[in-house]
Design a protein around this motif. Structure first.
Motif, PDB file in Angstrom:
ATOM      1  N   SER A 251      19.531  22.912  61.687  1.00  0.00           N
ATOM      2  CA  SER A 251      19.913  23.483  62.981  1.00  0.00           C
ATOM      3  C   SER A 251      21.388  23.851  63.001  1.00  0.00           C
ATOM      4  N   PHE A 252      21.640  25.127  63.281  1.00  0.00           N
ATOM      5  CA  PHE A 252      23.016  25.608  63.357  1.00  0.00           C
ATOM      6  C   PHE A 252      23.756  24.960  64.527  1.00  0.00           C
ATOM      7  N   THR A 253      23.077  24.824  65.667  1.00  0.00           N
ATOM      8  CA  THR A 253      23.764  24.320  66.856  1.00  0.00           C
ATOM      9  C   THR A 253      23.922  22.793  66.825  1.00  0.00           C
TER      10      THR A 253
ATOM     11  N   ASP B 107      12.384  34.974  68.282  1.00  0.00           N
ATOM     12  CA  ASP B 107      13.284  33.871  68.655  1.00  0.00           C
ATOM     13  C   ASP B 107      14.424  34.421  69.506  1.00  0.00           C
ATOM     14  N   ASP B 108      15.117  33.493  70.156  1.00  0.00           N
ATOM     15  CA  ASP B 108      16.215  33.915  71.036  1.00  0.00           C
ATOM     16  C   ASP B 108      17.441  34.351  70.239  1.00  0.00           C
ATOM     17  N   PHE B 109      17.808  33.562  69.211  1.00  0.00           N
ATOM     18  CA  PHE B 109      19.026  33.817  68.439  1.00  0.00           C
ATOM     19  C   PHE B 109      18.722  33.873  66.959  1.00  0.00           C
ATOM     20  N   LEU B 110      19.515  34.654  66.255  1.00  0.00           N
ATOM     21  CA  LEU B 110      19.527  34.601  64.790  1.00  0.00           C
ATOM     22  C   LEU B 110      20.968  34.332  64.378  1.00  0.00           C
ATOM     23  N   ALA B 111      21.175  33.213  63.690  1.00  0.00           N
ATOM     24  CA  ALA B 111      22.525  32.872  63.217  1.00  0.00           C
ATOM     25  C   ALA B 111      22.492  32.885  61.691  1.00  0.00           C
ATOM     26  N   ASN B 112      22.215  31.740  61.088  1.00  0.00           N
ATOM     27  CA  ASN B 112      22.116  31.709  59.619  1.00  0.00           C
ATOM     28  C   ASN B 112      20.696  31.942  59.108  1.00  0.00           C
ATOM     29  N   GLY B 113      19.768  32.055  60.025  1.00  0.00           N
ATOM     30  CA  GLY B 113      18.407  32.423  59.638  1.00  0.00           C
ATOM     31  C   GLY B 113      17.511  31.262  59.258  1.00  0.00           C
TER      32      GLY B 113
HETATM   33  P1  5GP Z   1      19.618  29.928  62.705  1.00  0.00           P
HETATM   34  O1  5GP Z   1      18.414  29.119  62.343  1.00  0.00           O
HETATM   35  O2  5GP Z   1      19.406  31.402  62.580  1.00  0.00           O
HETATM   36  O3  5GP Z   1      20.871  29.465  62.004  1.00  0.00           O
HETATM   37  O4  5GP Z   1      19.910  29.631  64.237  1.00  0.00           O
HETATM   38  C1  5GP Z   1      18.990  30.084  65.182  1.00  0.00           C
HETATM   39  C2  5GP Z   1      18.640  29.004  66.152  1.00  0.00           C
HETATM   40  O5  5GP Z   1      19.791  28.265  66.555  1.00  0.00           O
HETATM   41  C3  5GP Z   1      18.057  29.646  67.405  1.00  0.00           C
HETATM   42  O6  5GP Z   1      16.711  29.228  67.520  1.00  0.00           O
HETATM   43  C4  5GP Z   1      18.896  29.147  68.544  1.00  0.00           C
HETATM   44  O7  5GP Z   1      18.159  28.235  69.305  1.00  0.00           O
HETATM   45  C5  5GP Z   1      20.075  28.432  67.926  1.00  0.00           C
HETATM   46  N1  5GP Z   1      21.330  29.210  68.015  1.00  0.00           N
HETATM   47  C6  5GP Z   1      22.037  29.729  66.970  1.00  0.00           C
HETATM   48  N2  5GP Z   1      23.168  30.292  67.387  1.00  0.00           N
HETATM   49  C7  5GP Z   1      23.194  30.157  68.724  1.00  0.00           C
HETATM   50  C8  5GP Z   1      24.150  30.551  69.721  1.00  0.00           C
HETATM   51  O8  5GP Z   1      25.205  31.149  69.479  1.00  0.00           O
HETATM   52  N3  5GP Z   1      23.813  30.242  71.016  1.00  0.00           N
HETATM   53  C9  5GP Z   1      22.677  29.573  71.348  1.00  0.00           C
HETATM   54  N4  5GP Z   1      22.456  29.330  72.637  1.00  0.00           N
HETATM   55  N5  5GP Z   1      21.765  29.180  70.412  1.00  0.00           N
HETATM   56  C10 5GP Z   1      22.025  29.474  69.125  1.00  0.00           C
END
Ligand code: 5GP
Length: 192
Positions: free
Chosen positions: A98-100, A124-130
Protein backbone atom coordinates in the motif's frame (compact mmCIF):
# COMPACT_ATOMS: atom_id res chain seq x y z
CA UNK A 1 -11.85 14.76 -18.25
CA UNK A 2 -12.39 18.45 -17.61
CA UNK A 3 -15.16 17.98 -15.05
CA UNK A 4 -12.94 15.84 -12.83
CA UNK A 5 -9.93 18.13 -13.25
CA UNK A 6 -12.01 21.14 -12.20
CA UNK A 7 -13.29 19.28 -9.16
CA UNK A 8 -9.74 18.31 -8.17
CA UNK A 9 -8.63 21.92 -8.53
CA UNK A 10 -11.51 23.29 -6.48
CA UNK A 11 -11.71 20.62 -3.75
CA UNK A 12 -8.46 18.60 -3.71
CA UNK A 13 -5.65 19.25 -1.28
CA UNK A 14 -2.05 18.14 -1.54
CA UNK A 15 -0.62 16.39 1.51
CA UNK A 16 2.98 15.56 2.23
CA UNK A 17 4.30 12.34 0.71
CA UNK A 18 2.68 12.93 -2.68
CA UNK A 19 -0.84 12.26 -1.43
CA UNK A 20 -3.75 14.02 -3.09
CA UNK A 21 -6.67 14.26 -0.71
CA UNK A 22 -10.07 14.17 -2.37
CA UNK A 23 -12.17 13.20 0.63
CA UNK A 24 -14.88 15.72 -0.10
CA UNK A 25 -16.03 14.01 -3.31
CA UNK A 26 -14.30 10.66 -3.90
CA UNK A 27 -12.83 9.00 -0.81
CA UNK A 28 -15.13 9.81 2.08
CA UNK A 29 -18.05 12.02 1.09
CA UNK A 30 -19.19 11.01 -2.39
CA UNK A 31 -20.36 13.38 -5.12
CA UNK A 32 -22.77 10.98 -6.81
CA UNK A 33 -23.45 13.18 -9.82
CA UNK A 34 -19.75 13.41 -10.53
CA UNK A 35 -19.34 9.66 -9.96
CA UNK A 36 -22.13 9.05 -12.42
CA UNK A 37 -20.27 11.08 -15.04
CA UNK A 38 -17.09 9.09 -14.35
CA UNK A 39 -19.04 5.86 -14.75
CA UNK A 40 -20.48 7.06 -18.05
CA UNK A 41 -17.03 8.02 -19.31
CA UNK A 42 -15.58 4.60 -18.42
CA UNK A 43 -18.43 3.07 -20.40
CA UNK A 44 -17.62 5.24 -23.41
CA UNK A 45 -13.93 4.24 -23.22
CA UNK A 46 -14.47 0.47 -22.77
CA UNK A 47 -17.85 -0.03 -24.45
CA UNK A 48 -16.34 -2.08 -27.28
CA UNK A 49 -14.49 -4.47 -24.95
CA UNK A 50 -17.44 -6.76 -24.17
CA UNK A 51 -16.89 -6.40 -20.44
CA UNK A 52 -18.57 -9.10 -18.33
CA UNK A 53 -17.27 -8.10 -14.87
CA UNK A 54 -15.82 -5.05 -13.19
CA UNK A 55 -13.17 -5.73 -10.57
CA UNK A 56 -12.05 -3.25 -7.95
CA UNK A 57 -10.61 -3.28 -4.45
CA UNK A 58 -12.28 -2.21 -1.24
CA UNK A 59 -13.05 0.41 -0.22
CA UNK A 60 -12.55 3.51 -2.35
CA UNK A 61 -12.89 1.82 -5.73
CA UNK A 62 -16.32 0.38 -5.03
CA UNK A 63 -18.44 3.48 -5.57
CA UNK A 64 -16.85 4.38 -8.90
CA UNK A 65 -17.05 0.76 -10.07
CA UNK A 66 -20.75 0.61 -9.23
CA UNK A 67 -21.59 3.74 -11.19
CA UNK A 68 -19.71 2.36 -14.18
CA UNK A 69 -21.36 -1.05 -13.84
CA UNK A 70 -24.81 0.47 -14.25
CA UNK A 71 -23.83 1.40 -17.81
CA UNK A 72 -22.16 -1.92 -18.60
CA UNK A 73 -24.96 -3.91 -16.92
CA UNK A 74 -22.45 -6.28 -15.34
CA UNK A 75 -21.66 -7.23 -11.72
CA UNK A 76 -19.00 -5.51 -9.67
CA UNK A 77 -16.64 -7.73 -7.72
CA UNK A 78 -14.48 -6.06 -5.12
CA UNK A 79 -11.34 -7.70 -3.85
CA UNK A 80 -11.31 -7.86 -0.08
CA UNK A 81 -8.31 -6.98 2.01
CA UNK A 82 -7.07 -9.32 4.70
CA UNK A 83 -4.20 -11.37 5.95
CA UNK A 84 -2.98 -14.33 3.99
CA UNK A 85 -3.48 -16.84 6.79
CA UNK A 86 -7.20 -16.06 7.01
CA UNK A 87 -7.84 -16.54 3.31
CA UNK A 88 -9.18 -19.94 2.27
CA UNK A 89 -8.11 -21.99 -0.74
CA UNK A 90 -11.31 -21.10 -2.58
CA UNK A 91 -9.92 -17.62 -3.31
CA UNK A 92 -7.55 -16.00 -5.77
CA UNK A 93 -5.03 -13.89 -3.87
CA UNK A 94 -2.33 -11.28 -4.46
CA UNK A 95 0.03 -9.35 -2.23
CA UNK A 96 -0.21 -5.57 -2.51
CA UNK A 97 2.09 -2.97 -1.05
CA UNK A 98 0.00 0.00 0.00
CA UNK A 99 1.38 3.34 -1.12
CA UNK A 100 -0.67 5.30 1.40
CA UNK A 101 -0.16 3.01 4.41
CA UNK A 102 3.39 1.82 3.73
CA UNK A 103 2.55 -1.84 4.50
CA UNK A 104 1.62 -4.94 2.52
CA UNK A 105 -1.70 -6.69 2.64
CA UNK A 106 -3.38 -9.57 0.83
CA UNK A 107 -6.27 -8.98 -1.54
CA UNK A 108 -8.55 -11.88 -2.29
CA UNK A 109 -11.49 -12.71 -4.52
CA UNK A 110 -13.66 -15.78 -4.16
CA UNK A 111 -13.31 -18.20 -7.07
CA UNK A 112 -17.12 -18.09 -7.30
CA UNK A 113 -17.12 -14.52 -8.59
CA UNK A 114 -14.47 -14.57 -11.30
CA UNK A 115 -14.70 -17.09 -14.10
CA UNK A 116 -12.43 -18.36 -16.82
CA UNK A 117 -13.21 -16.39 -19.96
CA UNK A 118 -14.63 -13.37 -18.15
CA UNK A 119 -13.75 -10.05 -19.80
CA UNK A 120 -12.66 -7.95 -16.87
CA UNK A 121 -12.35 -4.20 -16.47
CA UNK A 122 -10.38 -3.15 -13.39
CA UNK A 123 -11.48 0.18 -11.91
CA UNK A 124 -9.86 2.12 -9.07
CA UNK A 125 -9.86 5.62 -7.65
CA UNK A 126 -6.09 6.27 -7.81
CA UNK A 127 -3.07 4.96 -9.64
CA UNK A 128 0.24 5.68 -7.92
CA UNK A 129 2.90 2.97 -8.16
CA UNK A 130 0.47 0.48 -9.64
CA UNK A 131 0.63 -2.11 -6.89
CA UNK A 132 -3.12 -2.42 -6.42
CA UNK A 133 -3.74 -2.66 -10.18
CA UNK A 134 -0.96 -5.24 -10.61
CA UNK A 135 -2.40 -7.31 -7.77
CA UNK A 136 -5.82 -7.29 -9.39
CA UNK A 137 -4.25 -8.10 -12.76
CA UNK A 138 -2.62 -11.18 -11.22
CA UNK A 139 -5.97 -12.29 -9.82
CA UNK A 140 -7.62 -11.91 -13.25
CA UNK A 141 -4.84 -13.98 -14.83
CA UNK A 142 -4.97 -16.65 -12.11
CA UNK A 143 -8.70 -17.00 -12.82
CA UNK A 144 -8.04 -17.55 -16.53
CA UNK A 145 -10.07 -14.42 -17.29
CA UNK A 146 -9.15 -11.73 -19.82
CA UNK A 147 -7.96 -8.35 -18.62
CA UNK A 148 -9.61 -5.98 -21.09
CA UNK A 149 -8.51 -2.78 -19.43
CA UNK A 150 -7.85 -0.66 -16.39
CA UNK A 151 -9.91 2.47 -15.71
CA UNK A 152 -8.58 4.94 -13.15
CA UNK A 153 -10.17 8.13 -11.89
CA UNK A 154 -6.95 9.92 -10.91
CA UNK A 155 -3.52 8.81 -12.10
CA UNK A 156 -0.50 10.46 -10.53
CA UNK A 157 1.62 10.58 -13.65
CA UNK A 158 4.80 11.38 -11.75
CA UNK A 159 4.71 7.92 -10.14
CA UNK A 160 5.50 4.74 -12.05
CA UNK A 161 2.22 2.81 -12.08
CA UNK A 162 0.89 4.20 -15.35
CA UNK A 163 4.17 3.81 -17.20
CA UNK A 164 4.56 0.21 -16.00
CA UNK A 165 1.03 -0.83 -16.92
CA UNK A 166 1.27 0.79 -20.37
CA UNK A 167 4.60 -0.97 -20.96
CA UNK A 168 2.90 -4.27 -20.14
CA UNK A 169 0.44 -3.52 -22.95
CA UNK A 170 -2.53 -2.92 -20.66
CA UNK A 171 -5.28 -0.68 -22.06
CA UNK A 172 -5.11 1.96 -19.34
CA UNK A 173 -7.48 4.93 -19.32
CA UNK A 174 -7.15 7.55 -16.61
CA UNK A 175 -9.78 10.28 -16.44
CA UNK A 176 -7.36 12.80 -14.94
CA UNK A 177 -3.59 12.54 -14.95
CA UNK A 178 -1.78 14.74 -12.44
CA UNK A 179 1.67 15.48 -13.80
CA UNK A 180 2.85 17.52 -10.85
CA UNK A 181 1.47 18.88 -7.63
CA UNK A 182 2.62 21.22 -4.91
CA UNK A 183 0.84 22.95 -2.02
CA UNK A 184 -0.53 25.61 -4.34
CA UNK A 185 -0.66 24.11 -7.82
CA UNK A 186 -1.84 20.94 -9.52
CA UNK A 187 -0.88 20.43 -13.17
CA UNK A 188 -2.66 17.96 -15.46
CA UNK A 189 -1.38 16.12 -18.49
CA UNK A 190 -3.01 17.23 -21.72
CA UNK A 191 -5.27 14.66 -23.38
CA UNK A 192 -3.55 12.44 -25.98
P1 5GP B 1 -0.81 2.10 -6.05
O1 5GP B 1 -1.18 0.69 -5.71
O2 5GP B 1 -1.04 2.44 -7.49
O3 5GP B 1 0.57 2.48 -5.59
O4 5GP B 1 -1.76 3.04 -5.20
C1 5GP B 1 -3.13 3.04 -5.50
C2 5GP B 1 -3.95 2.89 -4.27
O5 5GP B 1 -3.44 3.69 -3.20
C3 5GP B 1 -5.36 3.38 -4.56
O6 5GP B 1 -6.24 2.28 -4.44
C4 5GP B 1 -5.65 4.44 -3.53
O7 5GP B 1 -6.58 3.95 -2.61
C5 5GP B 1 -4.34 4.71 -2.82
N1 5GP B 1 -3.73 5.99 -3.22
C6 5GP B 1 -2.55 6.15 -3.89
N2 5GP B 1 -2.23 7.44 -4.01
C7 5GP B 1 -3.22 8.13 -3.43
C8 5GP B 1 -3.44 9.54 -3.24
O8 5GP B 1 -2.67 10.42 -3.63
N3 5GP B 1 -4.61 9.87 -2.60
C9 5GP B 1 -5.49 8.95 -2.13
N4 5GP B 1 -6.59 9.39 -1.52
N5 5GP B 1 -5.29 7.61 -2.29
C10 5GP B 1 -4.18 7.21 -2.93
Amino acid sequence: MKLLEEKILSCGTVLSGNILKVDSFLNHQLDVELLNELGKEFYRLFESDKITRILTVEASGIAIACFAAQYFHVPVVFAKKGHHKNVGTDCYTAEVFSFTKGTSYTVFVSKKYLNEGDNVLIIDDFLANGQAALGLKKIVEDAGANLKGVGIAIEKGFQDGGKNLRELGVKLKSLAIVDSMTDDSIMFREDD
